[in-house]
Design a protein around this motif. Structure first.
Motif, PDB file in Angstrom:
ATOM      1  N   MET B  45     -73.863  -4.801  44.837  1.00 47.96           N
ATOM      2  CA  MET B  45     -73.715  -3.733  43.908  1.00 47.96           C
ATOM      3  C   MET B  45     -72.750  -3.896  42.919  1.00 47.96           C
ATOM      4  O   MET B  45     -72.899  -3.551  41.855  1.00 47.96           O
ATOM      5  CB  MET B  45     -73.767  -2.410  45.042  1.00 47.96           C
ATOM      6  CG  MET B  45     -74.883  -2.090  45.738  1.00 47.96           C
ATOM      7  SD  MET B  45     -74.313  -0.802  46.700  1.00 47.96           S
ATOM      8  CE  MET B  45     -74.324   0.591  45.402  1.00 47.96           C
ATOM      9  N   THR B  46     -71.517  -4.540  43.300  1.00 51.25           N
ATOM     10  CA  THR B  46     -70.593  -4.723  42.220  1.00 51.25           C
ATOM     11  C   THR B  46     -70.952  -5.697  41.379  1.00 51.25           C
ATOM     12  O   THR B  46     -70.985  -5.318  39.930  1.00 51.25           O
ATOM     13  CB  THR B  46     -69.309  -4.915  42.929  1.00 51.25           C
ATOM     14  OG1 THR B  46     -69.105  -3.989  43.886  1.00 51.25           O
ATOM     15  CG2 THR B  46     -68.164  -5.289  41.865  1.00 51.25           C
ATOM     16  N   ALA B  49     -73.533  -3.656  39.061  1.00 59.92           N
ATOM     17  CA  ALA B  49     -72.810  -2.871  38.138  1.00 59.92           C
ATOM     18  C   ALA B  49     -72.184  -3.239  36.792  1.00 59.92           C
ATOM     19  O   ALA B  49     -72.220  -2.862  35.863  1.00 59.92           O
ATOM     20  CB  ALA B  49     -71.647  -2.143  39.016  1.00 59.92           C
ATOM     21  N   ALA B  52     -75.187  -4.232  34.690  1.00 58.44           N
ATOM     22  CA  ALA B  52     -75.673  -2.914  34.064  1.00 58.44           C
ATOM     23  C   ALA B  52     -74.742  -2.461  32.950  1.00 58.44           C
ATOM     24  O   ALA B  52     -75.149  -2.108  31.864  1.00 58.44           O
ATOM     25  CB  ALA B  52     -75.464  -1.815  35.286  1.00 58.44           C
ATOM     26  N   GLU B  53     -73.618  -2.430  32.772  1.00 55.23           N
ATOM     27  CA  GLU B  53     -72.336  -2.133  31.922  1.00 55.23           C
ATOM     28  C   GLU B  53     -72.784  -3.271  30.721  1.00 55.23           C
ATOM     29  O   GLU B  53     -72.642  -2.717  29.795  1.00 55.23           O
ATOM     30  CB  GLU B  53     -71.077  -2.225  32.136  1.00 55.23           C
ATOM     31  CG  GLU B  53     -70.515  -1.084  33.284  1.00 55.23           C
ATOM     32  CD  GLU B  53     -70.579   0.342  32.450  1.00 55.23           C
ATOM     33  OE1 GLU B  53     -71.776   0.927  32.435  1.00 55.23           O
ATOM     34  OE2 GLU B  53     -69.440   0.633  31.844  1.00 55.23           O
ATOM     35  N   HIS B  58     -78.494   1.478  33.350  1.00 56.38           N
ATOM     36  CA  HIS B  58     -78.215   1.414  34.718  1.00 56.38           C
ATOM     37  C   HIS B  58     -79.080   1.803  35.766  1.00 56.38           C
ATOM     38  O   HIS B  58     -79.976   2.569  35.515  1.00 56.38           O
ATOM     39  CB  HIS B  58     -76.747   2.609  34.799  1.00 56.38           C
ATOM     40  CG  HIS B  58     -75.763   2.341  33.846  1.00 56.38           C
ATOM     41  ND1 HIS B  58     -75.984   2.748  32.391  1.00 56.38           N
ATOM     42  CD2 HIS B  58     -74.629   1.731  33.852  1.00 56.38           C
ATOM     43  CE1 HIS B  58     -74.949   2.219  31.724  1.00 56.38           C
ATOM     44  NE2 HIS B  58     -74.126   1.708  32.819  1.00 56.38           N
ATOM     45  N   PRO B  59     -78.949   1.332  36.859  1.00 60.05           N
ATOM     46  CA  PRO B  59     -79.948   1.553  37.937  1.00 60.05           C
ATOM     47  C   PRO B  59     -79.749   3.117  38.651  1.00 60.05           C
ATOM     48  O   PRO B  59     -78.664   3.692  38.548  1.00 60.05           O
ATOM     49  CB  PRO B  59     -79.765   0.485  39.029  1.00 60.05           C
ATOM     50  CG  PRO B  59     -77.999   0.534  39.117  1.00 60.05           C
ATOM     51  CD  PRO B  59     -77.727   0.670  37.539  1.00 60.05           C
ATOM     52  N   GLU B  60     -80.723   3.583  39.112  1.00 58.40           N
ATOM     53  CA  GLU B  60     -80.909   4.478  40.303  1.00 58.40           C
ATOM     54  C   GLU B  60     -80.882   3.658  41.597  1.00 58.40           C
ATOM     55  O   GLU B  60     -81.866   2.888  41.890  1.00 58.40           O
ATOM     56  CB  GLU B  60     -82.148   5.465  40.157  1.00 58.40           C
ATOM     57  CG  GLU B  60     -82.193   6.344  41.278  1.00 58.40           C
ATOM     58  CD  GLU B  60     -83.059   7.462  40.867  1.00 58.40           C
ATOM     59  OE1 GLU B  60     -83.300   7.691  39.721  1.00 58.40           O
ATOM     60  OE2 GLU B  60     -83.504   8.193  41.877  1.00 58.40           O
TER      61      GLU B  60
END
Lengths: 96, 96
Positions: B45-46, B49, B52-53, B58-60
């Motif tokens: 997840m990190t 993240a 995404a940035e 960004h995800p849900e």
């Protein structure tokens, strides 16, 4: 093996956990957070992740951009609230 | 402003995105991951993240211990799949 709290024990603990509520539909402690942006939300998630690993108990959580929803319940207690959930909720509250 | 892909464009992109499916109920790209434990799930997840940035999209996502579910949709395209979702899905796929 963690055991489920009685509803009295759970409600009593909740009186000391500002911001948390009992979600009866999921038999879980519930709290919703809103941050300025994703970076702030994920930073907070990272701090929670470290606490979760420390106490060996993990959240069920949903993140969408700046919004974070957390449910705490204990699979090994029959998907009910146990002392582990109170502990993790307390640790999360202490991060704020 | 990102625009929604046509269903043809979306399905065409999905043929190149192994592991991803279209979740019609949420009008989103969907993928589920399973890891050995929370540490591995949150580590992944990190990495997501950071991607995404980087792409500003960004995800849900929902995480429960070793399980991670991701939905990608674009609010600014009317909660439909846009090129931004394809880009983020491609970046996530590249992390594996």
């Amino acid at each position: 093996m963690p055991s489920a709290l009685t509803s009295h024990e759970r409600d009593d603990a909740l009186t000391r956990l500002s911001g948390w509520a009992f979600d009866a539909s999921r038999n879980a402690l519930y709290r919703r957070f809103e941050f300025d942006d994703f970076s702030e939300a994920f930073g907070f998630m990272t701090r929670i992740a470290l606490e979760a690993e420390k106490c060996g108990h993990h959240p069920e959580w949903l993140n969408v951009y700046n919004r974070l929803e957390i449910w705490l319940t204990t699979h090994d207690a029959g998907n009910a609230v146990s002392a582990l959930d109170i502990e993790l909720a307390t640790r999360i509250a202490a991060l704020i």
